[in-house]
Design a protein around this motif. Structure first.
Motif, mmCIF file in Angstrom:
data_model
loop_
_atom_site.group_PDB
_atom_site.id
_atom_site.type_symbol
_atom_site.label_atom_id
_atom_site.label_comp_id
_atom_site.label_asym_id
_atom_site.label_seq_id
_atom_site.Cartn_x
_atom_site.Cartn_y
_atom_site.Cartn_z
ATOM 1 N N SER A 1 8.355 -5.037 7.738
ATOM 2 C CA SER A 1 9.343 -4.412 8.632
ATOM 3 C C SER A 1 10.753 -4.537 8.093
ATOM 4 O O SER A 1 11.647 -3.847 8.536
ATOM 5 N N ARG A 2 10.942 -5.448 7.135
ATOM 6 C CA ARG A 2 12.259 -5.624 6.542
ATOM 7 C C ARG A 2 12.149 -5.356 5.051
ATOM 8 O O ARG A 2 11.216 -5.806 4.397
ATOM 9 N N TYR A 3 13.074 -4.607 4.590
ATOM 10 C CA TYR A 3 13.090 -4.287 3.160
ATOM 11 C C TYR A 3 13.655 -5.454 2.372
ATOM 12 O O TYR A 3 14.549 -6.151 2.881
ATOM 13 N N THR A 4 13.160 -5.609 1.183
ATOM 14 C CA THR A 4 13.671 -6.631 0.268
ATOM 15 C C THR A 4 14.179 -5.958 -0.983
ATOM 16 O O THR A 4 13.755 -4.846 -1.336
ATOM 17 N N MET A 5 15.100 -6.602 -1.582
ATOM 18 C CA MET A 5 15.667 -6.031 -2.806
ATOM 19 C C MET A 5 14.608 -5.962 -3.913
ATOM 20 O O MET A 5 14.435 -4.951 -4.576
ATOM 21 N N ALA A 6 13.885 -7.026 -4.108
ATOM 22 C CA ALA A 6 12.835 -7.049 -5.135
ATOM 23 C C ALA A 6 11.970 -8.271 -4.931
ATOM 24 O O ALA A 6 12.473 -9.316 -4.522
ATOM 25 N N VAL A 7 10.677 -8.086 -5.143
ATOM 26 C CA VAL A 7 9.729 -9.206 -5.002
ATOM 27 C C VAL A 7 8.843 -9.223 -6.247
ATOM 28 O O VAL A 7 8.239 -8.208 -6.607
ATOM 29 N N LYS A 8 8.778 -10.328 -6.890
ATOM 30 C CA LYS A 8 7.939 -10.496 -8.085
ATOM 31 C C LYS A 8 6.571 -11.014 -7.686
ATOM 32 O O LYS A 8 6.476 -12.061 -7.048
ATOM 33 N N VAL A 9 5.544 -10.205 -7.962
ATOM 34 C CA VAL A 9 4.194 -10.531 -7.516
ATOM 35 C C VAL A 9 3.461 -11.248 -8.634
ATOM 36 O O VAL A 9 3.519 -10.834 -9.805
ATOM 37 N N ASN A 10 2.741 -12.260 -8.272
ATOM 38 C CA ASN A 10 1.917 -13.005 -9.218
ATOM 39 C C ASN A 10 0.562 -12.301 -9.306
ATOM 40 O O ASN A 10 -0.269 -12.415 -8.400
ATOM 41 N N LYS A 11 0.357 -11.536 -10.422
ATOM 42 C CA LYS A 11 -0.851 -10.742 -10.542
ATOM 43 C C LYS A 11 -2.106 -11.580 -10.744
ATOM 44 O O LYS A 11 -3.209 -11.127 -10.480
ATOM 45 N N SER A 12 -1.948 -12.809 -11.172
ATOM 46 C CA SER A 12 -3.133 -13.646 -11.437
ATOM 47 C C SER A 12 -3.837 -14.041 -10.156
ATOM 48 O O SER A 12 -5.007 -14.371 -10.162
ATOM 49 N N LYS A 13 -3.143 -14.017 -9.039
ATOM 50 C CA LYS A 13 -3.714 -14.464 -7.756
ATOM 51 C C LYS A 13 -4.115 -13.290 -6.869
ATOM 52 O O LYS A 13 -4.473 -13.504 -5.710
ATOM 53 N N GLU A 14 -3.980 -12.059 -7.309
ATOM 54 C CA GLU A 14 -4.335 -10.917 -6.489
ATOM 55 C C GLU A 14 -5.831 -10.676 -6.563
ATOM 56 O O GLU A 14 -6.480 -10.960 -7.570
ATOM 57 N N THR A 15 -6.368 -10.101 -5.517
ATOM 58 C CA THR A 15 -7.791 -9.761 -5.467
ATOM 59 C C THR A 15 -8.065 -8.524 -6.276
ATOM 60 O O THR A 15 -7.139 -7.821 -6.723
ATOM 61 N N GLY A 16 -9.311 -8.184 -6.420
ATOM 62 C CA GLY A 16 -9.659 -7.068 -7.259
ATOM 63 C C GLY A 16 -9.168 -5.742 -6.737
ATOM 64 O O GLY A 16 -8.576 -4.936 -7.457
ATOM 65 N N GLU A 17 -9.437 -5.446 -5.488
ATOM 66 C CA GLU A 17 -9.003 -4.180 -4.914
ATOM 67 C C GLU A 17 -7.493 -4.062 -4.928
ATOM 68 O O GLU A 17 -6.931 -3.004 -5.215
ATOM 69 N N ARG A 18 -6.812 -5.133 -4.606
ATOM 70 C CA ARG A 18 -5.358 -5.096 -4.554
ATOM 71 C C ARG A 18 -4.790 -4.931 -5.957
ATOM 72 O O ARG A 18 -3.801 -4.209 -6.148
ATOM 73 N N LYS A 19 -5.423 -5.582 -6.913
ATOM 74 C CA LYS A 19 -4.922 -5.483 -8.287
ATOM 75 C C LYS A 19 -5.094 -4.054 -8.793
ATOM 76 O O LYS A 19 -4.208 -3.505 -9.452
ATOM 77 N N GLU A 20 -6.250 -3.407 -8.484
ATOM 78 C CA GLU A 20 -6.457 -2.034 -8.925
ATOM 79 C C GLU A 20 -5.467 -1.092 -8.278
ATOM 80 O O GLU A 20 -4.964 -0.163 -8.870
ATOM 81 N N ALA A 21 -5.149 -1.354 -7.014
ATOM 82 C CA ALA A 21 -4.200 -0.501 -6.316
ATOM 83 C C ALA A 21 -2.800 -0.634 -6.900
ATOM 84 O O ALA A 21 -2.065 0.355 -7.040
ATOM 85 N N ILE A 22 -2.460 -1.830 -7.303
ATOM 86 C CA ILE A 22 -1.123 -2.026 -7.856
ATOM 87 C C ILE A 22 -1.028 -1.333 -9.224
ATOM 88 O O ILE A 22 -0.033 -0.700 -9.544
ATOM 89 N N GLU A 23 -2.111 -1.456 -10.052
ATOM 90 C CA GLU A 23 -2.078 -0.802 -11.343
ATOM 91 C C GLU A 23 -2.045 0.694 -11.208
ATOM 92 O O GLU A 23 -1.322 1.377 -11.950
ATOM 93 N N GLN A 24 -2.772 1.250 -10.247
ATOM 94 C CA GLN A 24 -2.769 2.693 -10.044
ATOM 95 C C GLN A 24 -1.386 3.153 -9.622
ATOM 96 O O GLN A 24 -0.889 4.217 -10.031
ATOM 97 N N ALA A 25 -0.698 2.356 -8.795
ATOM 98 C CA ALA A 25 0.647 2.738 -8.346
ATOM 99 C C ALA A 25 1.630 2.696 -9.497
ATOM 100 O O ALA A 25 2.526 3.541 -9.591
ATOM 101 N N ASN A 26 1.458 1.743 -10.383
ATOM 102 C CA ASN A 26 2.382 1.660 -11.538
ATOM 103 C C ASN A 26 2.174 2.865 -12.466
ATOM 104 O O ASN A 26 3.124 3.389 -13.025
ATOM 105 N N LYS A 27 0.910 3.294 -12.621
ATOM 106 C CA LYS A 27 0.671 4.457 -13.446
ATOM 107 C C LYS A 27 1.289 5.719 -12.858
ATOM 108 O O LYS A 27 1.846 6.576 -13.517
ATOM 109 N N ASP A 28 1.145 5.858 -11.540
ATOM 110 C CA ASP A 28 1.725 7.042 -10.891
ATOM 111 C C ASP A 28 3.223 7.087 -11.032
ATOM 112 O O ASP A 28 3.844 8.176 -11.138
#
Length: 353
Positions: free
Chosen positions: A325-352
């Protein structure tokens, strides 16, 4: 002529009795209130009339009366004065005519009063009527002089004798004690007295006592005075008007002027701003604690989605990710701790992008 013949009889009017005596040739009329027609009352009344005539040097010689029992008992009671009683059924015409004149004047004055005549003032009105008859010239006198002037030897003072009438409301001088109290009392005029200063007899409305004064001021009879006189003989009657007491003087106080209040319409409305979003520092160290990342992720999952502000990237991903609900300037995500579905979604978004 100093020698006088007297004609006496009893007059009844308004339930009260008066002894009326007229003198001849002086044509002077005398009156005296009596309580009854007993011999004692009639004797005292006749003795008073004889004393009045003798005070001015007149000599009464005979008294003509009707054959009443009270007068018959007075025969020989006055030395030097003969009491002559008439026969049974006879009257004394001279005094009867005088009584008729007194009653006529009495009724005319009474009916002209604006208030009802109290019983205690009947004798005062009779005295006033007799005083007015004595200052009239009669045809029985050859001289153009009234009986009062012949008796006293003093001319009638018009301003003192005829300035007032019976029943007039007056303010009468009552002396002073060198204070601010009122110097006059409200009174009702009754009849003129027989002194040389032209005094009048008054009835005080405050004390109900007859007073004799020579200084007065005639006033207009108001409704309040009429109400007081109509209840004159009541135990509780309206209060007599007295001089109104002025309230104590108070120093004027300066009024403190309040500043004018601004109009509500002129006051600009205060716009309530939305909460300012919390800003997170974009430069986050790579060595940040795992606990902080987990708390941020949990906060993102717990907050409800706001469909109106979803970003273009999240709309294209098609995943059920609850945006914060609140915007943040920037958040650094730790990709090593993400689940499989979430990791695939993040990679697909970066490609787009």
């Amino acid at each position: 002529e100093k020698r006088q013949a007297l004609y006496s009889d009893v007059m009844h009017i308004d339930g009260q009795k008066f002894l009326i005596t007229t003198c001849e040739p002086l044509q002077l009329t005398l009156q005296c209130p009596i309580t009854s027609e007993a011999q004692t009352q009639l004797g005292l009344g006749l003795q008073g009339h004889l004393s009045i005539l003798r005070s001015k040097g007149f000599i009464p010689t005979i008294i003509y009366t009707d054959p009443a029992r009270g007068f018959a008992g007075l025969v020989g009671a006055f030395p030097g004065v003969l009491v002559d009683t008439s026969g049974a059924g006879d009257n004394v015409p001279k005094v009867d005519a005088k009584i008729r004149r007194i009653k006529e004047l009495y009724r005319s004055v009474k009916n002209g009063l604006p208030w009802e005549l109290p019983r205690t003032m009947v004798k005062d009105l009779v005295a006033y009527s007799v005083a007015r008859l004595n200052i009239r010239r009669t045809t029985a006198l050859n001289e153009n002089v009234c009986p009062k002037v012949l008796f006293t030897g003093v001319k009638v003072n018009y301003k003192r004798e005829l300035e007032l009438a019976f029943g007039d409301y007056c303010e009468v001088y009552d002396g002073t004690d060198n204070t601010s109290a009122s110097r006059s009392v409200p009174c009702i005029a009754l009849y003129p007295t027989r002194n040389s200063t032209g005094s009048w007899e008054f009835m005080s409305l405050t004390t109900k006592v007859r007073i004799k004064r020579s200084q007065w001021k005639s006033m207009v009879t108001t409704e309040l005075i009429i109400d007081v006189m109509n209840h004159f003989e009541d135990k509780r009657h309206p209060e007599v008007p007295v001089e109104a007491q002025q309230p104590p003087m108070q120093e004027p106080q300066e009024e403190v002027q309040q500043p004018p209040m601004p109009d509500e319409a002129a006051i600009p409305a205060v716009v309530q701003q939305e909460d300012v979003p919390d800003l997170v520092d974009a430069q986050v160290d790579d060595d940040s604690d795992d606990d902080d990342d987990e708390s941020v992720a949990e906060e993102v999952q717990e907050e409800e989605p706001d469909p109106g502000i979803a970003s273009r990237t999240r709309q294209r991903s098609g995943t059920n990710i609850n945006p914060p609900s609140r915007y943040t300037m920037a958040v650094k995500v730790n990709k090593s701790k993400e689940t499989g579905e979430r990791k695939e979604a993040i990679e697909q978004a970066n490609k787009d992008e």
